[in-house]
Design an enzyme around this catalytic site. Structure first.
Site, short mmCIF file in Angstrom:
data_model
loop_
_atom_site.label_atom_id
_atom_site.label_comp_id
_atom_site.label_asym_id
_atom_site.label_seq_id
_atom_site.Cartn_x
_atom_site.Cartn_y
_atom_site.Cartn_z
N SER A 78 0.94 -1.30 -0.17
CA SER A 78 -0.04 -0.17 -0.23
C SER A 78 1.13 1.41 0.19
CB SER A 78 -0.61 -0.22 1.32
OG SER A 78 -1.14 1.35 1.23
N TYR A 117 -2.38 -0.40 10.86
CA TYR A 117 -1.98 -1.31 9.58
C TYR A 117 -0.64 -0.58 8.17
CZ TYR A 117 -3.49 -1.19 4.88
OH TYR A 117 -3.78 -1.79 3.06
N LYS A 169 2.33 -3.85 6.80
CA LYS A 169 2.23 -3.72 5.27
C LYS A 169 3.84 -3.13 4.64
CE LYS A 169 -1.57 -3.91 3.12
NZ LYS A 169 -1.61 -5.58 2.49
C1 WQD Z 1 -9.16 9.49 0.71
C2 WQD Z 1 -9.68 11.03 0.47
C3 WQD Z 1 -10.03 12.38 2.69
C4 WQD Z 1 -13.59 9.87 3.36
C5 WQD Z 1 -6.75 4.88 2.59
C6 WQD Z 1 -5.73 3.74 3.74
C7 WQD Z 1 -4.84 3.52 2.46
C8 WQD Z 1 -5.54 2.65 1.13
C9 WQD Z 1 -6.27 3.38 0.59
C10 WQD Z 1 -5.18 0.19 1.87
C11 WQD Z 1 -9.12 11.93 2.39
C12 WQD Z 1 -10.59 12.34 2.38
C13 WQD Z 1 -12.45 10.27 2.99
C14 WQD Z 1 -14.89 10.54 3.80
C15 WQD Z 1 -13.42 12.71 2.96
N1 WQD Z 1 -5.90 1.63 1.99
N2 WQD Z 1 -12.18 11.85 2.39
N3 WQD Z 1 -14.78 11.89 3.58
O1 WQD Z 1 -6.58 7.69 3.82
O2 WQD Z 1 -6.36 8.40 1.10
O3 WQD Z 1 -6.34 6.56 2.77
O4 WQD Z 1 -7.42 3.99 1.94
O5 WQD Z 1 -4.65 -0.05 1.45
O6 WQD Z 1 -3.85 2.59 3.50
O7 WQD Z 1 -4.58 5.16 4.46
O8 WQD Z 1 -8.07 6.90 1.57
O9 WQD Z 1 -10.86 7.50 0.82
O10 WQD Z 1 -10.47 7.06 2.94
O11 WQD Z 1 -9.54 9.05 1.47
O12 WQD Z 1 -13.48 13.45 3.52
O13 WQD Z 1 -16.14 10.31 4.36
O14 WQD Z 1 -11.02 11.18 0.82
O15 WQD Z 1 -9.60 12.61 3.82
O16 WQD Z 1 -8.91 13.40 1.46
P1 WQD Z 1 -6.65 7.18 1.79
P2 WQD Z 1 -9.69 7.55 2.23
#
Ligand code: WQD
Length: 338
Positions: free
Chosen positions: A124, A148, A152
């Protein structure tokens, strides 16, 4: 050629199994349904018209997992199985370390015993931590900010050390950026348990009426519109990256990391606007506080995967939104009650 896919009933696993079957690989899926449902296996068969072997096994059950190796001649392993919720990992770290690390150690021990030394590992972009500046390249220093992500990073190190101890191993460490979207059929897709942590499933649940509105986690980041920027990649492109990685590990030896991303960053509001344009469905949102642990911008430099795997992402954000919506609107409750 026979590929063992751990976690093959899951979101990325099921999309990868579809492509493996369509490319005439023999597939064995091992999954414990801790973050997936049996219905996804039926849907894989429906989409491909092909069958595969399945074992309902948790990797910690060494005896049951060994039976899989005893009963099948396996050529390579794609290892998806693992707990993956960042927030949850902070509250139950021991479960994450035991499940992800011990499970991988049991898997690699059996791989060595049965002379299966080719692995594609689901890593990841989270291993790049908070201090690197995007676009991110594979040679940057690695660090993590949650259990988590640490699992990885630790597994990447374990696999590199295995290769150093025995250079007949061939290992591809695939660093996913932000997988979204679904197979064009709308029959398999992302089906998170409970309230979605990730952006796109939350958006599609708002769009389908399951959630009231999207909370945008912060609009004061140093990005073009203040909201978080990420490298969203279509899950079908991601699965295609695994196909290329399997070809690579079958051909060469080594332990190499590859970014699987598009190289383009989109903000939260970019995604909302593209989703509304692609689906003609409004997504109400409010601006909320930043989510602890989030960074402003994170996106890939995917040149190495292009040069060494011959892979690059093909689908654009509009297609990701259209395909995510088709899955959610056809399956408002995911695989539940299917
Ligand atoms: C994306 C953007 C949030 C939800 C995570 C894990 C990573 C990988 C992918 C496993 C960010 C914003 C999100 C919401 C929002 N997982 N957001 N409102 O955090 O980049 O990565 O998932 O491998 O390890 O960390 O993905 O989709 O959670 O967030 O504003 O309800 O959307 O702040 O900018 P992230 P995400």
């Amino acid at each position: 050629m026979t590929i063992l896919v751990t976690g093959g009933a899951g979101y990325i696993g099921s999309h990868t199994v579809v492509q493996l079957l369509e490319a005439d690989y023999e597939v064995i899926i091992v999954d414990d349904f801790s973050n997936s449902k049996p219905e996804s296996l039926k849907r894989i068969k429906e989409i491909t018209g092909k069958d595969f072997k399945f074992y309902e096994v948790n990797l910690l059950n060494e005896k049951a997992l060994e039976e899989v190796f005893e009963e099948n001649k396996i050529d390579a392993v794609i290892h998806f199985a693992g707990l993956k919720a960042v927030g949850e990992s902070v509250s139950i770290p021991m479960k994450y370390y035991h499940n992800n690390i011990t499970g991988t150690l049991i898997l690699t021990k059996l791989m060595e015993k049965y002379d299966v030394k080719k692995m594609v590992f689901s890593s990841s972009a989270t291993v790049y931590g908070m201090n690197n500046i995007s676009p991110l390249t594979e040679d940057l220093p690695l660090s993590t900010t949650n259990p988590y992500g640490s699992t990885k990073l630790m597994i990447e190190q374990i696999l590199r050390d295995i290769y150093v101890s025995d250079s007949s191993w061939s290992i591809a460490l695939l660093r996913y950026f932000n997988p979204i979207g679904a197979h064009e059929s709308g029959r398999i897709g992302e089906d998170p348990n409970g309230i979605p942590n990730n952006l796109m499933p939350y958006i599609t649940q708002v769009a389908v009426g399951k959630r009231k509105e999207l909370a945008v986690f912060g609009d004061d980041y140093d990005t073009h519109d203040g909201t978080g920027v990420r490298d969203y990649i279509h899950v079908v492109d991601l699965a295609a990256g695994h196909m290329k990685a399997v070809e690579k590990v079958m051909k060469d030896t080594g332990a190499n990391a590859y970014n699987l991303g598009t190289g383009t960053g989109y903000s939260v509001l970019d995604v909302v606007k593209n989703f509304e344009k692609a689906t003609n469905v409004k997504v109400p949102y409010t601006i909320a506080d930043r989510r602890p642990g989030d960074i402003g911008a994170c996106f890939s430099d995917a040149t190495k995967a292009y040069n060494e795997l011959g892979w690059k992402a093909e689908k654009n954000l509009e297609q990701m939104c259209e395909d995510a919506w088709r899955w959610q609107s056809n399956n408002p409750n995911g695989y539940e009650n299917a």
